[in-house]
Design a protein around this motif. Structure first.
Motif, mmCIF file in Angstrom:
data_model
loop_
_atom_site.group_PDB
_atom_site.id
_atom_site.type_symbol
_atom_site.label_atom_id
_atom_site.label_comp_id
_atom_site.label_asym_id
_atom_site.label_seq_id
_atom_site.Cartn_x
_atom_site.Cartn_y
_atom_site.Cartn_z
ATOM 1 N N GLU A 1 27.931 19.059 74.198
ATOM 2 C CA GLU A 1 27.299 19.860 73.152
ATOM 3 C C GLU A 1 26.651 21.119 73.756
ATOM 4 N N SER A 2 26.016 20.955 74.918
ATOM 5 C CA SER A 2 25.323 22.076 75.572
ATOM 6 C C SER A 2 26.268 23.182 76.021
ATOM 7 N N MET B 1 41.966 12.732 82.494
ATOM 8 C CA MET B 1 42.312 13.613 81.382
ATOM 9 C C MET B 1 41.073 14.317 80.825
ATOM 10 N N LYS B 2 39.992 13.575 80.657
ATOM 11 C CA LYS B 2 38.767 14.147 80.093
ATOM 12 C C LYS B 2 38.123 15.146 81.062
ATOM 13 N N ALA B 3 38.043 14.782 82.341
ATOM 14 C CA ALA B 3 37.438 15.702 83.322
ATOM 15 C C ALA B 3 38.253 16.990 83.430
ATOM 16 N N ASN B 4 39.578 16.849 83.481
ATOM 17 C CA ASN B 4 40.441 18.028 83.592
ATOM 18 C C ASN B 4 40.338 18.919 82.359
ATOM 19 N N TYR B 5 40.208 18.328 81.190
ATOM 20 C CA TYR B 5 40.087 19.094 79.950
ATOM 21 C C TYR B 5 38.879 20.030 80.025
ATOM 22 N N VAL B 6 37.732 19.503 80.426
ATOM 23 C CA VAL B 6 36.508 20.309 80.480
ATOM 24 C C VAL B 6 36.611 21.378 81.566
ATOM 25 N N THR B 7 37.106 20.996 82.734
ATOM 26 C CA THR B 7 37.213 21.959 83.833
ATOM 27 C C THR B 7 38.180 23.080 83.479
ATOM 28 N N LEU C 1 25.722 19.159 86.386
ATOM 29 C CA LEU C 1 27.094 18.696 86.187
ATOM 30 C C LEU C 1 27.297 18.360 84.723
ATOM 31 N N VAL C 2 28.422 18.779 84.178
ATOM 32 C CA VAL C 2 28.758 18.396 82.817
ATOM 33 C C VAL C 2 29.264 16.957 82.842
ATOM 34 N N GLY D 1 29.045 23.865 74.344
ATOM 35 C CA GLY D 1 29.777 24.300 73.159
ATOM 36 C C GLY D 1 31.085 23.575 72.938
ATOM 37 N N CYS D 2 31.234 22.408 73.529
ATOM 38 C CA CYS D 2 32.448 21.610 73.341
ATOM 39 C C CYS D 2 32.177 20.571 72.259
ATOM 40 N N PHE D 3 32.748 20.811 71.080
ATOM 41 C CA PHE D 3 32.521 19.908 69.954
ATOM 42 C C PHE D 3 33.796 19.177 69.531
ATOM 43 N N GLU D 4 34.921 19.524 70.158
ATOM 44 C CA GLU D 4 36.167 18.880 69.789
ATOM 45 C C GLU D 4 36.293 17.508 70.451
ATOM 46 N N ASP D 5 37.139 16.671 69.883
ATOM 47 C CA ASP D 5 37.427 15.383 70.501
ATOM 48 C C ASP D 5 38.378 15.617 71.663
ATOM 49 N N ILE D 6 37.964 15.222 72.841
ATOM 50 C CA ILE D 6 38.811 15.373 74.024
ATOM 51 C C ILE D 6 39.861 14.274 73.997
ATOM 52 N N PRO D 7 41.125 14.618 74.206
ATOM 53 C CA PRO D 7 42.180 13.603 74.154
ATOM 54 C C PRO D 7 41.965 12.490 75.182
ATOM 55 N N GLU D 8 42.209 11.268 74.729
ATOM 56 C CA GLU D 8 42.182 10.082 75.594
ATOM 57 C C GLU D 8 43.454 9.295 75.311
#
Length: 191
Positions: A30-31, A51-57, A3-4, A33-40
């Motif tokens: 990082e694993s 918001m963070k979980a949805n961004y990655v998915t 799980l990420v 390849g997500c290096f951007e700041d996820i909006p909060e």
């Protein structure tokens, strides 16, 4: 199961991986390849976790979980709450945040507070929320060098030590993140 965990906070990753059974492996941003700041930018702790979980998915296509945590101080009407990480400014400095909070409470007799963690899990196209709360009080001064964030000034109920004086095992058993993670683990065991 992999799980990420949608965080760049290595302390959080270590703390949560320590609580998970060996059958669940955390994959870092990082694993993948997500290096951007996820909006909060939500105005609630729940909103930021979602918001963070949805961004990655949505952007990377992975099942993942994200958490958001806030320290809610009774005498400050729940502040710093959702703004806990940058309470003293955008630099997100823990010492600055603790100093500002201790200053705000310098004349307060009510030092009761709670940490609240919400975990949003996106798994197999569905979202699940888990909430953990740890009640306690804000100390007069910083004590201890374990943990991170506000740990040196938060003394959990029933303890004479701050979170920053407890081992990972001790803290994990009683902390807000520990309680939310336990709910997450129990849920994942049914899958």
């Amino acid at each position: 199961m992999k799980l990420v965990f949608a965080t760049n906070n290595k302390h959080k990753i270590e703390e949560v991986q320590h609580m998970l059974p060996a059958s669940i492996e955390i994959v870092s941003l990082e694993s993948i390849g997500c290096f951007e700041d996820i909006p909060e930018t939500a105005d609630t702790i729940e909103g930021n976790a979602i918001m963070k979980a949805n961004y990655v998915t949505q952007k990377y296509g992975y099942d993942c979980f994200a958490d958001d945590t806030g320290l809610e101080v009774d005498a400050l009407n729940g502040e710093p709450g959702v703004f806990s990480a940058h309470y003293a400014g955008e630099q997100r400095n823990s010492d600055d945040n603790m100093n500002k909070l201790l200053d705000a409470l310098s004349a307060a007799s009510d030092r009761n507070a709670q940490f609240k963690t919400v975990i949003a899990l996106n798994l197999n196209g569905k979202q699940h929320l888990f909430t953990g709360i740890a009640r306690g009080e804000i100390t007069i001064e910083k004590t201890g060098n374990q943990g991170f964030g506000y740990d040196p000034i938060f003394k959990p109920q029933g303890f004479e030590l701050t979170f920053a004086q407890l081992s990972l095992e001790e803290k994990g058993a009683i902390s807000h993140r520990g309680k939310a993670t336990e709910q997450l683990i129990n849920f994942l065991k049914t899958k």
